[in-house]
Scaffold this motif. Structure first.
Motif, PDB file in Angstrom:
ATOM      1  N   ALA A  21      43.691  52.393  30.880  1.00 19.21           N
ATOM      2  CA  ALA A  21      43.123  51.730  32.193  1.00 19.21           C
ATOM      3  C   ALA A  21      43.740  51.689  33.208  1.00 19.21           C
ATOM      4  O   ALA A  21      43.881  52.725  34.863  1.00 19.21           O
ATOM      5  CB  ALA A  21      42.776  50.162  31.338  1.00 19.21           C
ATOM      6  N   VAL A  24      44.458  55.528  34.867  1.00 21.28           N
ATOM      7  CA  VAL A  24      43.443  56.066  35.457  1.00 21.28           C
ATOM      8  C   VAL A  24      43.154  55.097  36.703  1.00 21.28           C
ATOM      9  O   VAL A  24      42.939  55.566  37.922  1.00 21.28           O
ATOM     10  CB  VAL A  24      41.539  54.994  34.586  1.00 21.28           C
ATOM     11  CG1 VAL A  24      40.714  54.945  35.685  1.00 21.28           C
ATOM     12  CG2 VAL A  24      41.519  55.694  33.569  1.00 21.28           C
ATOM     13  N   TYR A  25      43.641  54.070  37.091  1.00 15.31           N
ATOM     14  CA  TYR A  25      44.017  53.019  38.353  1.00 15.31           C
ATOM     15  C   TYR A  25      45.231  54.117  39.465  1.00 15.31           C
ATOM     16  O   TYR A  25      44.497  54.760  40.176  1.00 15.31           O
ATOM     17  CB  TYR A  25      44.594  51.677  37.841  1.00 15.31           C
ATOM     18  CG  TYR A  25      44.909  51.092  39.233  1.00 15.31           C
ATOM     19  CD1 TYR A  25      44.248  50.879  40.393  1.00 15.31           C
ATOM     20  CD2 TYR A  25      45.940  51.639  39.871  1.00 15.31           C
ATOM     21  CE1 TYR A  25      44.504  50.205  41.249  1.00 15.31           C
ATOM     22  CE2 TYR A  25      46.645  51.333  41.583  1.00 15.31           C
ATOM     23  CZ  TYR A  25      45.566  50.054  41.730  1.00 15.31           C
ATOM     24  OH  TYR A  25      45.803  49.419  43.148  1.00 15.31           O
ATOM     25  N   SER A  39      35.886  50.718  42.780  1.00 14.46           N
ATOM     26  CA  SER A  39      37.122  49.852  43.189  1.00 14.46           C
ATOM     27  C   SER A  39      37.724  48.812  42.639  1.00 14.46           C
ATOM     28  O   SER A  39      39.076  48.756  42.418  1.00 14.46           O
ATOM     29  CB  SER A  39      37.863  50.401  44.789  1.00 14.46           C
ATOM     30  OG  SER A  39      37.509  49.525  45.621  1.00 14.46           O
ATOM     31  N   ILE A  42      38.239  48.828  38.855  1.00 19.68           N
ATOM     32  CA  ILE A  42      39.096  50.014  38.816  1.00 19.68           C
ATOM     33  C   ILE A  42      40.343  48.931  38.852  1.00 19.68           C
ATOM     34  O   ILE A  42      41.465  49.397  37.131  1.00 19.68           O
ATOM     35  CB  ILE A  42      39.134  51.276  39.101  1.00 19.68           C
ATOM     36  CG1 ILE A  42      38.041  52.422  39.294  1.00 19.68           C
ATOM     37  CG2 ILE A  42      40.274  52.048  39.203  1.00 19.68           C
ATOM     38  CD1 ILE A  42      38.062  53.030  37.397  1.00 19.68           C
ATOM     39  N   LEU A  45      40.216  46.725  35.946  1.00 18.88           N
ATOM     40  CA  LEU A  45      39.684  46.944  34.379  1.00 18.88           C
ATOM     41  C   LEU A  45      40.968  46.963  33.009  1.00 18.88           C
ATOM     42  O   LEU A  45      41.189  45.854  31.889  1.00 18.88           O
ATOM     43  CB  LEU A  45      39.783  48.742  34.748  1.00 18.88           C
ATOM     44  CG  LEU A  45      39.285  49.670  33.029  1.00 18.88           C
ATOM     45  CD1 LEU A  45      37.714  48.492  32.844  1.00 18.88           C
ATOM     46  CD2 LEU A  45      38.725  50.968  33.632  1.00 18.88           C
TER      47      LEU A  45
END
Length: 237
Positions: A21, A24-25, A39, A42, A45
């Motif tokens: 995660a 991903v950010y 956003s 994200i 997360l």
């Protein structure tokens, strides 16, 4: 004391979602100029994944262990604070500040008041006082008071984390050290936010803020595992 290798083998797989995660950010790196619920999701997360990490040790563990329960609650307030800060330019900065202030109170309670270690408290007080003096001339009402209170709260949280390691007495554990490093990184993250927002632009501020923030939350979350280890050791005796 449980060895670091054992810790990595037992806890590492449970942290894989958190690391994914976080990646991903940073891969998406959504612009802060256009806040949205996506956003916010994200950004939050990785913190959601830390909820899952604690729950992976059992709901009973989270509910019945004081430190785990308080850290879990702190993560909830942190996620809400993260969401508010997505819209800080729309007037929600104070809301985010309040959520993180509550999170620091919960983390302080999780770390406890023993050992007291007044020397560490004095040092942390002096450092936080110096930081506030640097910020003071740039602050205006109501931030003069809000930042002052917030600085005191995070300094208190840092004191309780640092006091627990007891390196001189050789009584430290990896979880206490984890809490200490996590608290220090949280202070670095928040100080960078404050300087960048109120004083002057900090180069690569967003990267510094988020790297130290995610690392801090992970390390503080890991410190909750100590109570589970204590139970396991008692069963072996």
């Amino acid at each position: 004391m449980v060895s670091p290798v054992t810790v990595v083998k037992s806890e590492g797989p449970k942290l894989v979602p958190f690391f994914k995660a976080t990646c991903v950010y940073f891969v998406l790196w959504l612009p802060t100029s256009s806040p949205s619920w996506f956003s916010a999701l994200i950004k939050c997360l990785p913190i959601f994944c830390l909820w899952v990490f604690l729950l992976a040790h059992g709901l009973h563990f989270v509910v019945t262990r004081g430190s785990a329960k308080r850290i879990f609650a702190g993560l909830i307030f942190s996620a809400v604070g993260d969401a508010f800060l997505i819209w800080q330019e729309q007037g929600y900065f104070v809301h985010g500040l309040l959520m993180f202030a509550i999170a620091h109170i919960l983390y302080s309670a999780a770390f406890g008041m023993k050992p007291l270690d007044l020397k560490a408290g004095v040092v942390m007080g002096l450092i936080s006082g110096f930081m506030y003096i640097l910020l003071y001339s740039y602050l205006s009402s109501p931030f003069t008071y809000l930042v002052g209170v917030y600085t005191a709260l995070i300094a208190f949280m840092g004191w309780r984390a640092v006091a627990g390691i007891q390196l001189c007495n050789d009584l430290w554990t990896w979880t206490k050290l984890s809490a200490c490093i996590g608290a220090v990184l949280f202070i670095v993250s928040d100080l960078t936010i404050a300087v960048n927002k109120f004083c002057f632009p900090v180069p690569s501020s967003r990267a510094i803020i988020m790297v130290t923030y995610y690392a801090a939350q992970m390390l503080i979350t890991l410190s909750a595992i100590e109570s589970r280890e204590d139970d396991d050791l008692r069963k072996l005796k």
